[in-house]
Design a protein around this motif. Sequence first.
Motif, short mmCIF file in Angstrom:
data_model
loop_
_atom_site.label_atom_id
_atom_site.label_comp_id
_atom_site.label_asym_id
_atom_site.label_seq_id
_atom_site.Cartn_x
_atom_site.Cartn_y
_atom_site.Cartn_z
N UNK A 66 -44.88 44.20 33.96
CA UNK A 66 -44.24 44.66 35.18
C UNK A 66 -42.95 43.91 35.45
N UNK A 67 -42.93 42.59 35.22
CA UNK A 67 -41.72 41.83 35.53
C UNK A 67 -40.54 42.26 34.66
N UNK A 68 -40.80 42.56 33.39
CA UNK A 68 -39.71 43.02 32.51
C UNK A 68 -39.18 44.38 32.96
N UNK A 69 -40.09 45.27 33.34
CA UNK A 69 -39.66 46.59 33.81
C UNK A 69 -38.85 46.47 35.09
N UNK A 70 -39.32 45.63 36.04
CA UNK A 70 -38.63 45.49 37.32
C UNK A 70 -37.23 44.92 37.13
N UNK A 91 -35.62 41.10 46.88
CA UNK A 91 -36.59 40.17 47.47
C UNK A 91 -38.01 40.68 47.26
N UNK A 92 -38.22 42.00 47.40
CA UNK A 92 -39.54 42.58 47.13
C UNK A 92 -39.89 42.41 45.66
N UNK A 142 -41.17 49.64 47.53
CA UNK A 142 -40.40 49.33 46.33
C UNK A 142 -41.24 49.53 45.07
N UNK A 143 -42.49 49.04 45.09
CA UNK A 143 -43.36 49.19 43.93
C UNK A 143 -43.65 50.65 43.65
N UNK A 147 -42.65 52.48 40.15
CA UNK A 147 -43.65 53.08 39.26
C UNK A 147 -43.47 54.60 39.18
N UNK A 148 -42.89 55.20 40.21
CA UNK A 148 -42.58 56.63 40.12
C UNK A 148 -41.55 56.87 39.02
N UNK A 149 -40.57 55.98 38.91
CA UNK A 149 -39.58 56.09 37.84
C UNK A 149 -40.21 55.80 36.48
N UNK A 150 -41.15 54.84 36.46
CA UNK A 150 -41.84 54.54 35.20
C UNK A 150 -42.65 55.74 34.73
N UNK A 151 -43.26 56.46 35.67
CA UNK A 151 -44.02 57.67 35.33
C UNK A 151 -43.07 58.76 34.83
#
Length: 378
Positions: A66-70, A91-92, A142-143, A147-151
């Motif tokens: 998750x951190x790499x994707x963010x 910040x989020x 934000x999450x 994750x919507x973009x990841x999907x």
Amino acid sequence: MARGSVFKRSGGWAFKVDTGFHPETGKRRQSLKQGFRTKREAEAALAEAQKTVLDGTVVANSNMRLDDFLDEWLIGQEARLRPSSHHSYVMAGKRLKRHLGKYKLQALTPLQIEKFYAELLDHGQRNGKGLSPKTVKNTHVVLRKALADAERLGLVHRNAAAAARGPTVQRPEMSTWSSDQLKTFSQVAKESRMRNAFTILATTGMRRGEALGLRWGDIDFDSAQIAIVQTVSTVDSKVVVGQPKTAGSRRTVYVHDATIRALRQQRQLQAEERLAAGPAWDTDNDLVFRNLTGGPVNPDWFSRHFDKLVEKADVPRIRLHDLRHTNATLSLKAGVHPKVVSERLGHSTIAITLDLYSHVTPGISRDAAATVESMMFD
């Protein structure tokens, strides 16, 4: 239809689904997902997974965390967001990476995410204290968007944050002044160099940043109207000039004598301050309200200055933003049509205005009933 099953696991529910056969070994391949709160939720996710197998859109296994994707996702958001909004996303993102960053993107579950929200509410700050529900809700937003973009990009088969419940945020109680209380404050505020800014906020319902972003070129004195096209805000303790909150926030506000008088007085005051500052005066902007050297006014300082004047005036304590609510409330009570109030405030719909100021509308309805009856039975 691909074979699958739902079962209890690790205090929650999980499912397995066949994703086909390995092209070399011929062995059956399965995908396991767990962390669902209820059996029904797991069954719904299984049905969705079976559909993706049938459609041939199975997401390939990935070890991306998750951190790499963010990190990559947040860079892409910078061009789409206002500086203040992007800062809140960053910040989020820091909170998300600190608590969930080590987990694989495809392994996140709604149950895991809800547990994370509970931890933030309980002890999310570095000093061990809990974060406010509003801050945690922003983190959830934000999450969910990430994750919507990841999907959409085919990195996960479902948006786990969309199935997770964010915290409930109670709307803060609205406080406003009566016209007499506003007059009392205005008398005390006469000693402040920001007195004309307070008048503009009270008579137009502008947001703090909109008033501080106002330029002389945005004012048409002959037509008595003001164009709201930019704002001043603080981002990471720095004063930033940027775009209004939304597209609907860009608007024209018509004003009357008291507002025009305050603006003319401000022009005279600014000329005097510019003369006193001499070469130190900042000539790079056309702002109506500036600090003593001609630069943008720090919005946080402006709010603190207002608080001190409120205390001195001995009127009920309200926030600077509540001058906006006071304007709307007094306007509606005076019989101004809600549609006009909505447009002056820059709300996207009249429904937002009516919802925010629902405490005023019963009185309007009573007055309307009295007016109609007087016309019929006078």
